[in-house]
Design a protein around this motif. Sequence first.
Motif, mmCIF file in Angstrom:
data_model
loop_
_atom_site.group_PDB
_atom_site.id
_atom_site.type_symbol
_atom_site.label_atom_id
_atom_site.label_comp_id
_atom_site.label_asym_id
_atom_site.label_seq_id
_atom_site.Cartn_x
_atom_site.Cartn_y
_atom_site.Cartn_z
ATOM 1 N N ALA A 232 34.376 -0.827 -20.374
ATOM 2 C CA ALA A 232 33.824 -0.497 -21.690
ATOM 3 C C ALA A 232 32.788 -1.547 -22.100
ATOM 4 C CB ALA A 232 34.934 -0.403 -22.728
ATOM 5 N N ASP A 233 33.110 -2.818 -21.900
ATOM 6 C CA ASP A 233 32.154 -3.880 -22.223
ATOM 7 C C ASP A 233 30.900 -3.777 -21.366
ATOM 8 O OD1 ASP A 233 33.922 -4.832 -24.074
ATOM 9 O OD2 ASP A 233 34.549 -6.597 -22.916
ATOM 10 N N MET A 234 31.064 -3.281 -20.147
ATOM 11 C CA MET A 234 29.934 -3.114 -19.235
ATOM 12 C C MET A 234 29.155 -1.834 -19.514
ATOM 13 S SD MET A 234 32.125 -4.339 -15.893
ATOM 14 C CE MET A 234 30.936 -3.866 -14.639
ATOM 15 N N GLN A 235 29.587 -1.088 -20.543
ATOM 16 C CA GLN A 235 28.950 0.148 -21.012
ATOM 17 C C GLN A 235 28.980 1.265 -19.977
ATOM 18 O OE1 GLN A 235 25.072 -1.400 -22.400
ATOM 19 N NE2 GLN A 235 25.894 -1.284 -24.479
ATOM 20 N N TYR A 236 29.956 1.205 -19.076
ATOM 21 C CA TYR A 236 30.076 2.273 -18.086
ATOM 22 C C TYR A 236 30.369 3.604 -18.762
ATOM 23 C CZ TYR A 236 31.902 5.179 -14.326
ATOM 24 O OH TYR A 236 32.113 6.217 -13.462
ATOM 25 N N TYR A 237 31.163 3.570 -19.802
ATOM 26 C CA TYR A 237 31.566 4.818 -20.440
ATOM 27 C C TYR A 237 30.468 5.415 -21.312
ATOM 28 C CZ TYR A 237 36.070 3.179 -18.796
ATOM 29 O OH TYR A 237 37.088 2.725 -18.001
ATOM 30 N N ASP A 238 29.367 4.688 -21.471
ATOM 31 C CA ASP A 238 28.209 5.219 -22.195
ATOM 32 C C ASP A 238 27.144 5.756 -21.251
ATOM 33 O OD1 ASP A 238 29.254 4.508 -24.730
ATOM 34 O OD2 ASP A 238 28.571 2.445 -24.452
ATOM 35 N N MET A 239 27.367 5.635 -19.945
ATOM 36 C CA MET A 239 26.375 6.075 -18.969
ATOM 37 C C MET A 239 26.297 7.595 -18.944
ATOM 38 S SD MET A 239 26.400 5.682 -14.821
ATOM 39 C CE MET A 239 26.698 3.921 -14.897
ATOM 40 N N PRO A 240 25.128 8.188 -19.238
ATOM 41 C CA PRO A 240 25.006 9.641 -19.166
ATOM 42 C C PRO A 240 24.940 10.106 -17.721
ATOM 43 C CG PRO A 240 22.899 8.665 -19.735
ATOM 44 C CD PRO A 240 23.899 7.540 -19.713
ATOM 45 N N VAL A 241 25.306 11.350 -17.507
ATOM 46 C CA VAL A 241 25.399 11.882 -16.149
ATOM 47 C C VAL A 241 24.089 11.751 -15.395
ATOM 48 C CG1 VAL A 241 24.886 14.254 -16.880
ATOM 49 C CG2 VAL A 241 26.214 13.849 -14.795
ATOM 50 N N LEU A 246 25.270 9.330 -8.679
ATOM 51 C CA LEU A 246 25.506 10.631 -8.058
ATOM 52 C C LEU A 246 24.894 11.779 -8.844
ATOM 53 C CD1 LEU A 246 29.259 10.228 -6.981
ATOM 54 C CD2 LEU A 246 27.217 10.004 -5.541
ATOM 55 N N ARG A 247 24.295 11.477 -10.009
ATOM 56 C CA ARG A 247 23.773 12.511 -10.893
ATOM 57 C C ARG A 247 24.881 13.554 -11.151
ATOM 58 N NH1 ARG A 247 20.716 8.839 -10.460
ATOM 59 N NH2 ARG A 247 18.439 8.875 -10.588
ATOM 60 N N GLU A 248 24.537 14.844 -11.132
ATOM 61 C CA GLU A 248 25.532 15.868 -11.448
ATOM 62 C C GLU A 248 26.632 15.950 -10.407
ATOM 63 O OE1 GLU A 248 23.773 19.620 -12.263
ATOM 64 O OE2 GLU A 248 22.610 18.895 -13.979
ATOM 65 N N GLY A 395 33.800 19.898 -23.620
ATOM 66 C CA GLY A 395 35.109 19.584 -23.053
ATOM 67 C C GLY A 395 35.153 19.590 -21.541
ATOM 68 N N LEU A 396 34.019 19.785 -20.877
ATOM 69 C CA LEU A 396 33.993 19.764 -19.416
ATOM 70 C C LEU A 396 33.872 18.336 -18.906
ATOM 71 C CD1 LEU A 396 31.536 22.731 -18.713
ATOM 72 C CD2 LEU A 396 34.039 22.757 -18.612
ATOM 73 N N HIS A 400 28.576 15.009 -20.477
ATOM 74 C CA HIS A 400 27.517 14.040 -20.773
ATOM 75 C C HIS A 400 27.850 12.671 -20.202
ATOM 76 C CE1 HIS A 400 24.333 11.873 -22.711
ATOM 77 N NE2 HIS A 400 25.129 11.254 -23.559
ATOM 78 N N THR A 401 29.078 12.201 -20.455
ATOM 79 C CA THR A 401 29.517 10.906 -19.946
ATOM 80 C C THR A 401 30.910 11.051 -19.341
ATOM 81 O OG1 THR A 401 30.613 10.241 -22.005
ATOM 82 C CG2 THR A 401 28.253 9.704 -21.790
ATOM 83 N N TRP A 402 31.423 9.922 -18.822
ATOM 84 C CA TRP A 402 32.771 9.890 -18.252
ATOM 85 C C TRP A 402 33.813 10.396 -19.231
ATOM 86 C CZ3 TRP A 402 37.082 7.227 -19.925
ATOM 87 C CH2 TRP A 402 38.151 7.115 -19.027
ATOM 88 N N GLY A 403 33.640 10.126 -20.512
ATOM 89 C CA GLY A 403 34.644 10.477 -21.511
ATOM 90 C C GLY A 403 34.576 11.899 -22.022
ATOM 91 N N SER A 404 33.667 12.714 -21.497
ATOM 92 C CA SER A 404 33.459 14.055 -22.050
ATOM 93 C C SER A 404 34.693 14.935 -21.996
ATOM 94 C CB SER A 404 32.304 14.745 -21.324
ATOM 95 O OG SER A 404 31.065 14.144 -21.629
ATOM 96 N N GLY A 405 35.487 14.802 -20.960
ATOM 97 C CA GLY A 405 36.690 15.616 -20.851
ATOM 98 C C GLY A 405 37.928 14.898 -21.322
ATOM 99 N N ARG A 406 37.745 13.808 -22.059
ATOM 100 C CA ARG A 406 38.866 12.969 -22.492
ATOM 101 C C ARG A 406 38.805 12.735 -23.996
ATOM 102 N NH1 ARG A 406 37.078 11.452 -17.450
ATOM 103 N NH2 ARG A 406 38.682 10.978 -15.897
#
Length: 437
Positions: A232-241, A246-248, A395-396, A400-406
């Motif tokens: 989270a501090d490294m902003q991984y969870y803010d990284m958009p797809v 690996l992109r999509e 919800g997929l 957008h990001t890692w957290g989209s389905g969470r």
Amino acid sequence: MSNTAHSVNSGTGEQGHGDGRYSVLVVGGGQAGLSISYYLKQAGVDHLVLEKQTLTHTWRTQRWDAFCLVTPNWQCGLPGYPYAGDDPHGFMKKDEIVAYLDGFIAMVDAPVLEHTQVSRVKRRDDGIYAVTTSQGDFTADQVVVASGGYHTPIVPRMAERLPAQIVQMQSSEYRNPQALPEGAVLVVGSGQSGAQIAEDLHLAGRKVVLAVGEAPRCARFYRGRDVVDWLADMQYYDMPVEKHPLREGVRDNTNHYVTGRDGGRDIDLRRFAAEGMELYGRLEDLRDGVLHFAPNLAANLDDADDTYNRINASIDGFISKNAIDAPPGDVYAPVWQPAHERTTLALADSGIAAIVWCIGFTPDFSWIDAPVFNGRGYPAHTRGITPVEGLYFVGLPWLHTWGSGRFSGIARDADHVVQAILAKQRERAAACASMAA
């Protein structure tokens, strides 16, 4: 929750136009659909949530008894309803998750029809969506699909050839070790569900045979903190797809296996093997009473460990770059190695009495009549906005990001989709005003 359908509330932003017409219909009453409702109510947009079963039913009916979150509680940030308990770095158990969701349901107070299955969504020539359901027909200016992406359990056709006395179930049906017959249990798949179910059985003293797939793993704690906190501090969870390496393609990735059980720990399949769990490679076939496995157990274990060490190395780099005072790091060293690749197992000699299939789900959007799906049935979209006007998804995984389905990222996604809905409403209103003038 009650087994009777919720009636439609009459608060601001909830009444339709009459005759079953709404500005927005939301298909799915999980955390995604409820999050959309939250923002629509804030904006005063009339809408209705259609739920096939009951609100958030998956969390109540498709989780085993010892299930708990694998991300810390502080990441539970549903819109307007952040985690407010006294254990932000703990991991809520099943009953606590349900209680959290019950509070969210009460807070949102969404207009919803439960036990309402949607069988068709189609945009008419006049731009209005016709929605056919088990409780009648509805129309809407715009539709949000919030039914998730895990619909049809994957069970291979070889399952049909297994002896009738072997109990088979999919991961969503597993509840506890006591519910399975005496004897060994074959768990097929080592993603989050497979690894945790194998652990659940192993801790209960059951003999487990695990068919290990290509799932990666990660550490629970590293250098004095939960790995999730570091990332989270490294902003991984803010990284958009679109910025992921690996992109999509990241949407096809299997989740890393780790657990929040007993305060959180690594899941180390090698340690389980040293304690008696039988590990094989990927299950490929059943012929003449013999299970056949790919000779890739060593490679799968090595690849999972490489991911584990690579994530930790990225944390090392972050700590060094920012001169953070933290305990020293280390590199995981295997505690067990397979002596050789075992590729066959005779069922008659195995003692296997039950099989738990943990190889995932496929999406089923066959009820949506719209030209937005690729060859695998996945919708084309940008942050949930499809090329078809007025049709959205939320919800997929990796919407957008890692957290989209969470629980952690759904608020941001839902807000973005609702802003697009509002923009489309303003656009249509302006067009109507121009025509009237």
